[in-house]
Design an enzyme around this catalytic site. Structure first.
Site, short mmCIF file in Angstrom:
data_model
loop_
_atom_site.label_atom_id
_atom_site.label_comp_id
_atom_site.label_asym_id
_atom_site.label_seq_id
_atom_site.Cartn_x
_atom_site.Cartn_y
_atom_site.Cartn_z
N GLU A 1 5.38 -12.81 -26.72
CA GLU A 1 4.50 -14.00 -26.72
C GLU A 1 3.27 -13.68 -27.56
OE1 GLU A 1 3.32 -15.71 -22.93
OE2 GLU A 1 5.34 -15.43 -22.12
N GLU B 1 5.39 -10.70 -17.38
CA GLU B 1 3.99 -10.47 -17.02
C GLU B 1 3.75 -10.09 -15.56
OE1 GLU B 1 1.78 -13.90 -18.40
OE2 GLU B 1 2.11 -13.39 -20.49
O1 IFM Z 1 2.23 -20.28 -20.85
C1 IFM Z 1 2.02 -18.94 -20.51
C2 IFM Z 1 3.34 -18.23 -20.26
O2 IFM Z 1 4.11 -18.87 -19.30
C3 IFM Z 1 3.08 -16.82 -19.80
N1 IFM Z 1 2.20 -16.13 -20.72
C4 IFM Z 1 0.97 -16.79 -21.10
C5 IFM Z 1 1.29 -18.20 -21.59
C6 IFM Z 1 -0.02 -18.89 -22.02
O3 IFM Z 1 -0.96 -18.86 -21.01
#
Ligand code: IFM
Length: 449
Positions: free
Chosen positions: A345, A155
């Site tokens: 994710e 990210e």
């Molecule tokens: O927990 C986080 C993760 O570390 C990075 N992406 C978003 C998730 C949820 O906010």
């Protein structure tokens, strides 16, 4: 729905969020957590889920859920405690961990930077790129003979936004110019790490981007322009240099030069060529979308106004919109043909805890999971090349500035005792994986219908 053979059904975590300290070096997050008021509830990652010690138990959970893949990160501050030299003990730990995954038939998906940068380093400085390269060499030197899937950076936009623009994440800097510069160094770090990995035959390197589809609030020309601008800021600024073949998008480059009042002198000749052309896949972290309207110009001529009203939301208030994931995947595979996609994710905060029977009946996460997997299946049916779905998260964990309140896990963690309990969603996911992406129908929950 036809999920391809070898589809990577899995879940993810990251080192700082689950491992606990246990002898790692000081990280920028340890420092940030000590700032009064920085973390809701005042927690930090010193204990978290204690996974550095309880990793065998975590592997048992992964097996119980029938996961085919597990995404985890090597702690940068554990592998390089002082920032410059690897600690062989840390590498031994991750080697044992990876071997145990492989022995269980689980594909490791290894993230190099999931934010726990060693104290003393900062993405604001170009020297961070070399430090990251050295770290990548150490981890790849030990594990590239057995790990195929590597995520270089997690990210980049969130690192720049929360860490350097708003000061809500480590290192707590709030300066727009520094944020744009830091984001560039993160992308250069991707390029450097991908080159390191590609020296090891058989590895696949990609960055995981937090992608937010941006929709206009109305059909007006102004709102449509706001959605395009927001898409440039959040998505295209990272997608284009990584995958587009011609560096940063011109409209956003002009935007930054206008907003900052100067050229992007930290983008040196050759930098864009050192970022692009090195991704074997694209990792997608998808949670929700942004609904945009035009706003007064400085520093952004747009603002997030929605979604408003009565839409399905997680306990964190994020809109639940699986259809936007389907469209995102289809759009990306059309825009970047030949680049495989992986959901690195996807998940939601649902705060359900144990009830009278000691179990966690997190029906809303079950529905969320079913609907998002369905959306991925629909995208694949429409031609998108999606190779895996990694739910966030395997277990409840330290949610950065929000502390331990938001629960994202398929497995509940009692932080006082460290006890893990598989939630209903974890059991449902196991059935869904066993069924190749389908599971017996559940009573449909109205809000998600
Ligand atoms: O927990 C986080 C993760 O570390 C990075 N992406 C978003 C998730 C949820 O906010």
């Amino acid at each position: 729905m036809s999920f391809p053979d070898g589809f990577l059904w899995g879940a993810g975590t990251s080192a700082y969020q689950i491992e606990g300290h246990h002898g790692r070096g000081e990280s920028v997050w340890d420092e940030f957590c000590r700032r009064p008021g920085a973390i809701e509830g005042g927690g930090d990652g010193s204990r978290a889920c204690d996974s550095y010690l309880r990793w065998r138990e975590d592997i048992e959970l992964i097996k119980e859920l029938g996961l085919r893949a597990y995404r985890f990160s090597t702690g940068w501050s554990r592998v390089m405690p002082g920032g410059d030299r690897p600690d062989p003990k840390a590498l031994d730990h991750y080697e044992r961990f990876v071997d145990a995954l492989l022995e269980a038939g689980v594909e490791p998906v290894l993230t190099l930077n999931h934010w726990d940068m060693p104290a003393g380093l900062t993405w604001a400085e170009r020297s961070s790129v070399n430090a990251f390269r050295t770290y990548a060499e150490a981890v790849a030197g030990r594990l590239a003979d057995r790990v195929t899937w590597w995520i270089t950076q997690n990210e980049p936009w969130i690192i720049a936004l929360l860490g350097y623009q708003l000061g809500l994440h480590a290192p707590g800097v709030a300066d727009l110019g520094t944020a744009v510069k830091a984001g560039h160094h993160v992308l250069l770090g991707h390029g450097a790490a991908a080159d390191v990995l590609h020296a090891h035959p058989g590895t696949k390197a990609g960055a995981a981007l937090s992608l937010f589809p941006c929709d206009p609030a109305t059909d007006s020309e102004e709102d449509r322009a706001a959605a395009i601008g927001s898409d440039g800021y959040v998505n295209r600024w990272y997608l284009d240099p990584l995958l587009g073949g011609s560096g940063y998008p011109a409209d956003m480059r002009e935007h930054w030069e206008r907003a900052l009042g100067h050229g992007l002198d930290f983008v040196h000749d050759g930098d864009e060529a050192a970022i692009g052309g090195r991704s074997d896949f694209l990792g997608i972290n998808y949670y929700t979308r942004r609904v945009m309207a035009a706003a007064p110009p400085a520093p952004f001529p747009w603002k997030v106004v929605g979604p408003s009203g009565d839409v399905a939301r997680t306990d964190e208030g994020w809109e639940i919109n699986p259809g936007a994931l389907r469209d995102l995947l289809i759009g990306l595979s059309r825009r970047f043909p030949g680049t495989p996609l992986m959901i690195t994710e996807n998940g939601g905060v649902f705060g359900d805890g144990p009830t009278h029977d000691g179990q966690i009946h997190d029906n809303r996460r079950v529905a969320y999971l079913r609907d998002h997997v369905e959306a991925v299946g629909a995208a694949i049916d429409a031609g998108a090349d999606v190779r895996g779905y990694l739910h966030w998260s395997l277990m409840d964990n330290f949610e950065w500035a929000l502390g331990y309140r938001p629960r994202f896990g398929l497995v509940h963690v009692d932080y006082a005792s460290g006890a893990r309990t598989v939630k209903d969603s974890g059991r449902y996911y196991a059935r869904l994986i066993a069924g190749g992406g389908t599971a017996p129908a559940l009573p449909r929950i109205e809000a998600f219908g």
